[in-house]
Write a protein that holds these residues in place. Structure first.
Motif, PDB file in Angstrom:
ATOM      1  N   ALA A 766      -5.950  -0.231  -0.948  1.00 50.17           N
ATOM      2  CA  ALA A 766      -6.550  -0.548   0.354  1.00 50.17           C
ATOM      3  C   ALA A 766      -5.679  -0.098   1.514  1.00 50.17           C
ATOM      4  O   ALA A 766      -6.191   0.283   2.573  1.00 50.17           O
ATOM      5  CB  ALA A 766      -6.804  -2.054   0.445  1.00 50.17           C
ATOM      6  N   ASP A 767      -4.352  -0.150   1.344  1.00 51.17           N
ATOM      7  CA  ASP A 767      -3.460   0.229   2.451  1.00 51.17           C
ATOM      8  C   ASP A 767      -2.800   1.573   2.244  1.00 51.17           C
ATOM      9  O   ASP A 767      -1.822   1.904   2.924  1.00 51.17           O
ATOM     10  CB  ASP A 767      -2.397  -0.860   2.667  1.00 51.17           C
ATOM     11  CG  ASP A 767      -1.526  -1.083   1.431  1.00 51.17           C
ATOM     12  OD1 ASP A 767      -1.961  -0.687   0.328  1.00 51.17           O
ATOM     13  OD2 ASP A 767      -0.433  -1.639   1.579  1.00 51.17           O
ATOM     14  N   GLY A 768      -3.300   2.383   1.296  1.00 52.13           N
ATOM     15  CA  GLY A 768      -2.750   3.717   1.119  1.00 52.13           C
ATOM     16  C   GLY A 768      -2.277   3.973  -0.294  1.00 52.13           C
ATOM     17  O   GLY A 768      -2.586   3.218  -1.224  1.00 52.13           O
ATOM     18  N   PRO A 769      -1.500   5.040  -0.506  1.00 47.41           N
ATOM     19  CA  PRO A 769      -1.112   5.441  -1.863  1.00 47.41           C
ATOM     20  C   PRO A 769      -0.089   4.510  -2.494  1.00 47.41           C
ATOM     21  O   PRO A 769       0.881   4.093  -1.853  1.00 47.41           O
ATOM     22  CB  PRO A 769      -0.508   6.842  -1.645  1.00 47.41           C
ATOM     23  CG  PRO A 769      -0.046   6.847  -0.221  1.00 47.41           C
ATOM     24  CD  PRO A 769      -1.020   5.988   0.524  1.00 47.41           C
ATOM     25  N   PHE A 770      -0.310   4.198  -3.755  1.00 49.31           N
ATOM     26  CA  PHE A 770       0.619   3.414  -4.575  1.00 49.31           C
ATOM     27  C   PHE A 770       1.243   4.411  -5.541  1.00 49.31           C
ATOM     28  O   PHE A 770       0.645   4.802  -6.531  1.00 49.31           O
ATOM     29  CB  PHE A 770      -0.154   2.319  -5.310  1.00 49.31           C
ATOM     30  CG  PHE A 770       0.706   1.299  -5.993  1.00 49.31           C
ATOM     31  CD1 PHE A 770       1.470   0.403  -5.264  1.00 49.31           C
ATOM     32  CD2 PHE A 770       0.735   1.212  -7.380  1.00 49.31           C
ATOM     33  CE1 PHE A 770       2.251  -0.562  -5.897  1.00 49.31           C
ATOM     34  CE2 PHE A 770       1.502   0.261  -8.025  1.00 49.31           C
ATOM     35  CZ  PHE A 770       2.271  -0.635  -7.276  1.00 49.31           C
ATOM     36  N   THR A 771       2.464   4.835  -5.235  1.00 49.86           N
ATOM     37  CA  THR A 771       3.058   6.001  -5.868  1.00 49.86           C
ATOM     38  C   THR A 771       3.900   5.656  -7.088  1.00 49.86           C
ATOM     39  O   THR A 771       4.134   4.486  -7.415  1.00 49.86           O
ATOM     40  CB  THR A 771       3.950   6.746  -4.861  1.00 49.86           C
ATOM     41  OG1 THR A 771       5.080   5.906  -4.554  1.00 49.86           O
ATOM     42  CG2 THR A 771       3.187   7.065  -3.580  1.00 49.86           C
ATOM     43  N   VAL A 772       4.401   6.713  -7.727  1.00 47.61           N
ATOM     44  CA  VAL A 772       5.356   6.532  -8.820  1.00 47.61           C
ATOM     45  C   VAL A 772       6.590   5.773  -8.326  1.00 47.61           C
ATOM     46  O   VAL A 772       7.146   4.933  -9.044  1.00 47.61           O
ATOM     47  CB  VAL A 772       5.757   7.900  -9.407  1.00 47.61           C
ATOM     48  CG1 VAL A 772       6.898   7.752 -10.410  1.00 47.61           C
ATOM     49  CG2 VAL A 772       4.558   8.574 -10.058  1.00 47.61           C
ATOM     50  N   TYR A 773       7.017   6.069  -7.098  1.00 49.17           N
ATOM     51  CA  TYR A 773       8.166   5.340  -6.540  1.00 49.17           C
ATOM     52  C   TYR A 773       7.886   3.829  -6.502  1.00 49.17           C
ATOM     53  O   TYR A 773       8.782   3.018  -6.753  1.00 49.17           O
ATOM     54  CB  TYR A 773       8.477   5.835  -5.125  1.00 49.17           C
ATOM     55  CG  TYR A 773       9.071   7.214  -5.060  1.00 49.17           C
ATOM     56  CD1 TYR A 773      10.393   7.434  -5.436  1.00 49.17           C
ATOM     57  CD2 TYR A 773       8.322   8.294  -4.597  1.00 49.17           C
ATOM     58  CE1 TYR A 773      10.951   8.702  -5.362  1.00 49.17           C
ATOM     59  CE2 TYR A 773       8.877   9.567  -4.522  1.00 49.17           C
ATOM     60  CZ  TYR A 773      10.197   9.769  -4.908  1.00 49.17           C
ATOM     61  OH  TYR A 773      10.743  11.022  -4.831  1.00 49.17           O
TER      62      TYR A 773
END
Length: 884
Positions: A766-773
């Protein structure tokens, strides 16, 4: 103070500032110049012009610097001020060195020294030492610095003492006297801090970074390079050598694309400013281009460097450039290079002090001699190369162990050769373990490949399946075995990731404006650089534990493990069944590679919303042919029908959709990056499936039509606590908190695979990308994860044996099993597949069994259902029963 005194004082102040705060110095010097001209004050005018020249030199405006400094000399001579003219000549010599006019610079210094005494003479000698260093006369340069440093210290001349310490530090680095170099550079930094010498401090930090890079301490080098760059920017100074040093460091960890971009920028900057170091930058570009497979650029850059070094009589660097050209020639046509030529190159490099390249050339000579049957000459070359295996930098020792391995192999000492390979691999793996950034560890795997391939090749020659299994495991990626080491809840990284999400959300709502794109690039760079600067485990000596056949067999039960091995375009497999290992030669990779090339297009066509009957028929034909090739080549010769499969794919087989193979229909299949990681996952999951603590978490990301329906359907199937995160609640912080320690996580969201930097591959929340980091920050891994997101199961290969992406991150964190697609999958049909999958999982099936049954149930419903079913794979300990 009178007006004349004030003008003189202003000129002297400008000169004091010129080497430390060039912007301030130029403003002050221009005012002093104007006042001195108005008063006819030649002495102050000469000082002001010298200040302008020194400031321009620091800011790399070398044409202006030379013009100002020549005028400073002329004005001083006309005024009869011989000492002042000599001091201006000292500065002029510096500018001429940077322009590449080294001989002219040496003449200026020689003339200046006839006029100077005391501290001014010490200044000139510091510059003389720098010129001698550029000419490769290192012993003379070091002797000069040793004599002048006591003079400068007694005089309290901190600025010039720092210059001398900086120069001597570089000399010690070139001579590989690292302890002495560190002592000089740390003392220089301390003096700069105490006396507010900003620009000299940046130079010292850059040089200290080079020292750490040479010792293999990549995080420390990156920190120092970043600090130096920030100081240069604050002072509006461009230092091309920092680009060269950074490019060299990036190449050392095999970040080839970034290294090449940085080296090309250095070459362009040197060309623009007509700097003496241009051929060094060309030489580095040649090396990087060769690693990148661009032989034309590599050869052209090496030839240019050779011409430029010859014209400047820089013999030490000329040897290095000739070696670069020879390396290109060997890759282009090995038979055109004689062992004698490689041997002479090794001798030239050793005489010039180039330890690592000399070692490479010596190994090259030995291998070429072996190729021509010259065994006695080959032994001599390899013996000489192998002597470096017990001392020196890690790169040198690992390379020397490879020479020792070749030597023992040529002598018929097979077990000794394998021990040598093992020793070299341990050195590289210990270096990898010291790196905190997953990205750096992954790319450094390239250094392991040559050694590991020796072991794989020898094992295949022996025909012993257990040896092949062990060495194939040794070559497989190490990144997933080393959990990233970072401070718990790293606040800097958390803030940067939040900033990235804000930026990406704004881009989605407002469109990708130039300002937002620029902001995205800047934030991603900050995240990348912050993580690269982190130390790795660094706790004692890293020892990689390789799972043996018996270790794996003890956990297999009725299943069969298949480990595929590629070497020289030939495919082999080791099967482990009922405690016994068998080796199979499966033939050339040609058909498999061809089938893999056409497979994604066919699956994408089936998954498309608008597809003609003819297109569907063509796609099914491609898939049927590919499935037949895979079955005939990969499974039929192994006689593993009917049993569950654990598959450890080779480098180019990671994207095989196993469920489309006729012999895999309805059959539990799980895939793992290595047999060792599969075994660890099985042990972590608990053989009886007893790890049931924690909630079930279902996440519905934005912009996916059926995400809410899919998430609710999954949630209804499980008893006990269920956390539902939908709409605005499905943000990064809530998802991360819920995932930690959960027994099952199901995410229905868009997935983005980033080939340019796989660590920014992400799930859209919802608030943007959830990355590998973000995934790497989880404190406690979830037990089982389902990523119903396009491409979420497909990582990006780097450095051959390593793959980076969302699933690799979860496996490295300790998540035992995952289910995810390796292609874009259709939304509505994925819901149907996932409903069937969770029905089986909730009923007590293993993840691999539940997925196989679900795929078999829906694959014949239509082309989109077939694509959805084919797209998903089970990863990790997928055969272990899953108890809710």
């Amino acid at each position: 103070m009178g007006d004349a005194d004030a003008v003189a004082a202003d000129a002297e102040e400008a000169l004091r500032l010129a080497a430390v705060h060039p912007d301030q110095a130029r403003r002050c010097a221009r005012a002093a110049e104007e006042a001195a001209r108005a008063r006819g004050d030649k002495i102050s005018l000469s000082v002001a012009k010298r200040a302008l020249g020194v400031a321009a030199m620091q800011q790399r405006d070398l044409d202006a610097a030379v013009a100002h400094l020549r005028e400073a000399v002329t004005v001083a001579r006309r005024a009869g001020a011989g000492t002042l003219a000599a001091e201006a000549r000292t500065s002029l010599a510096s500018a001429l060195v940077l322009r590449g006019a080294t001989r002219s610079a040496l003449r200026q210094i020689t003339t200046a020294l006839r006029e100077l005494k005391g501290v001014p003479a010490a200044h000139a000698r510091v510059q003389q030492a720098a010129i001698l260093q550029e000419l490769g006369r290192l012993d003379e340069s070091l002797a000069v610095v040793r004599t002048v440093l006591p003079v400068l210290r007694r005089a309290g001349d901190h600025q010039w003492a720092v210059r001398a310490l900086n120069n001597r530090g570089l000399l010690h680095i070139e001579r590989r006297s690292f302890a002495a170099a560190e002592e000089d550079l740390l003392l220089a930094i301390a003096l700069c801090t105490e006396h507010d010498l900003e620009l000299p401090r940046a130079y010292a930090e850059q040089n200290l970074g080079c020292l750490h890079a040479g010792q293999g301490d990549v995080p420390a080098a990156l920190v120092l390079f970043d600090q130096a760059e920030q100081r240069y920017r604050r002072l509006h100074v461009q230092v091309e050598s920092l680009l060269v040093d950074r490019a060299r460091l990036l190449l050392s960890v095999r970040l080839v694309g970034e290294a090449r971009e940085t080296a090309e920028a250095a070459v362009a900057a040197y060309v623009e400013h007509k700097r003496i170091n241009l051929p060094e930058a060309r030489l580095l570009l040649s090396t990087i281009a060769l690693v990148d497979g661009d032989l034309e650029t590599a050869e052209q850059a090496a030839q240019q460097a050779i011409r430029e070094f010859q014209s400047r009589d820089r013999r030490q660097l000329l040897a290095l450039a000739r070696h670069a050209r020879l390396q290109v020639q060997v890759v282009r046509d090995r038979d055109s290079v004689t062992p004698g030529l490689a041997r002479r190159t090794a001798d030239e490099l050793a005489a010039a002090g180039w330890q690592v390249p000399a070692l490479e050339a010596r190994v090259m000579a030995g291998m070429l001699a072996l190729r021509r049957g010259q065994r006695a000459e080959a032994r001599e070359d390899l013996i000489r190369a192998s002597r470096a295996r017990s001392a020196g930098p890690a790169e040198v020792r690992a390379r020397a162990w490879s020479a020792e391995a070749f030597l023992r192999r040529a002598d018929g000492r097979r077990s000794g050769a394998l021990r040598a390979v093992d020793a070299g691999l341990r050195i590289v793996e210990e270096q990898q373990a010291m790196l905190g950034a997953t990205e750096l560890r992954a790319h450094m795997t390239a250094h392991r490949d040559e050694l590991a391939l020796i072991g794989v090749g020898m094992a295949l020659e022996s025909g012993r399946p257990r040896d092949v299994f062990r060495w194939a495991e040794r070559r497989r990626g190490i990144t997933a075995e080393l959990r990233p080491v970072r401070p718990p809840r790293d606040p800097v990284l958390a803030a940067l990731l939040a900033d990235l999400r804000v930026t990406m959300t704004a881009m989605e709502s407002d469109g990708p404006s130039p300002a937002l794109v620029q902001r995205q690039v800047a934030v991603e760079r900050e995240i990348r650089d912050h993580c690269r600067r982190q130390d790795g485990c660094g706790q004692g000596v890293y020892r990689r534990r390789i799972a043996a056949v018996d270790d794996v067999a003890a956990e297999l039960g009725e299943a069969v493990l298949i480990a595929y091995v590629e070497l020289d375009e030939e495919l082999h497999a080791v099967t482990v069944r009922d405690g016994r290992a068998r080796l199979h030669h499966l033939g050339p990779m040609t058909e498999i590679v061809r089938a893999l090339k056409h497979l994604p297009f066919a699956l994408h066509r089936l998954a498309g919303e608008v597809t003609t009957p003819a297109g569907i028929a063509a796609a099914r034909t491609v898939l049927d042919r590919a499935a037949a090739v895979f079955d005939r080549t990969l499974l039929e010769p192994l006689r593993a029908s009917g049993r569950p499969l654990v598959i450890v794919p080779s480098d180019r087989m990671r994207s095989v959709p196993w469920s489309i193979l006729p012999s895999c229909a309805g059959r539990p299949v799980t895939v793992a990056p290595s047999a060792g990681l599969w075994r660890s996952a099985v042990l972590a999951s608990g053989a009886d499936g007893s790890r049931t603590a924690g909630p079930v978490v279902v996440v519905a990301g934005p912009g996916l039509r059926d995400a809410d329906r899919e998430a609710e359907s999954v949630a209804r199937r499980y008893p006990g606590p269920v956390i539902r995160l939908r709409g605005a609640e499905a943000d990064a912080d809530r998802v991360a908190a819920a995932m930690a320690g959960s027994r099952l996580v199901h995410v229905a969201a868009h997935g983005d695979l980033r080939s340019d930097n796989p660590l920014f591959s992400a799930l859209r929340l919802a608030d943007g990308p959830f990355t590998v980091y973000d995934l790497e920050q989880l404190d406690v891994p979830p037990r089982h994860v389902v990523l119903a997101a396009c491409d979420a199961g497909r990582g990006h290969p780097v450095a051959g044996a390593e793959v980076l992406g969302l699933t690799t991150a979860l496996l490295s964190q300790g998540t035992p099993t995952l289910v995810a697609p390796v292609i874009p999958v259709p939304d509505g049909e994925t819901v149907t597949l996932m409903e069937a999958y969770h029905s089986g999982l909730a009923a007590g099936c293993s993840p691999a069994q539940a997925l196989a049954v679900a795929q078999e149930r829906i694959r014949d419903h239509g082309p989109r259902e077939f694509a959805a079913a084919a797209g998903f794979v089970c990863l990790g300990a997928g055969l272990t029963p899953f108890t809710i």
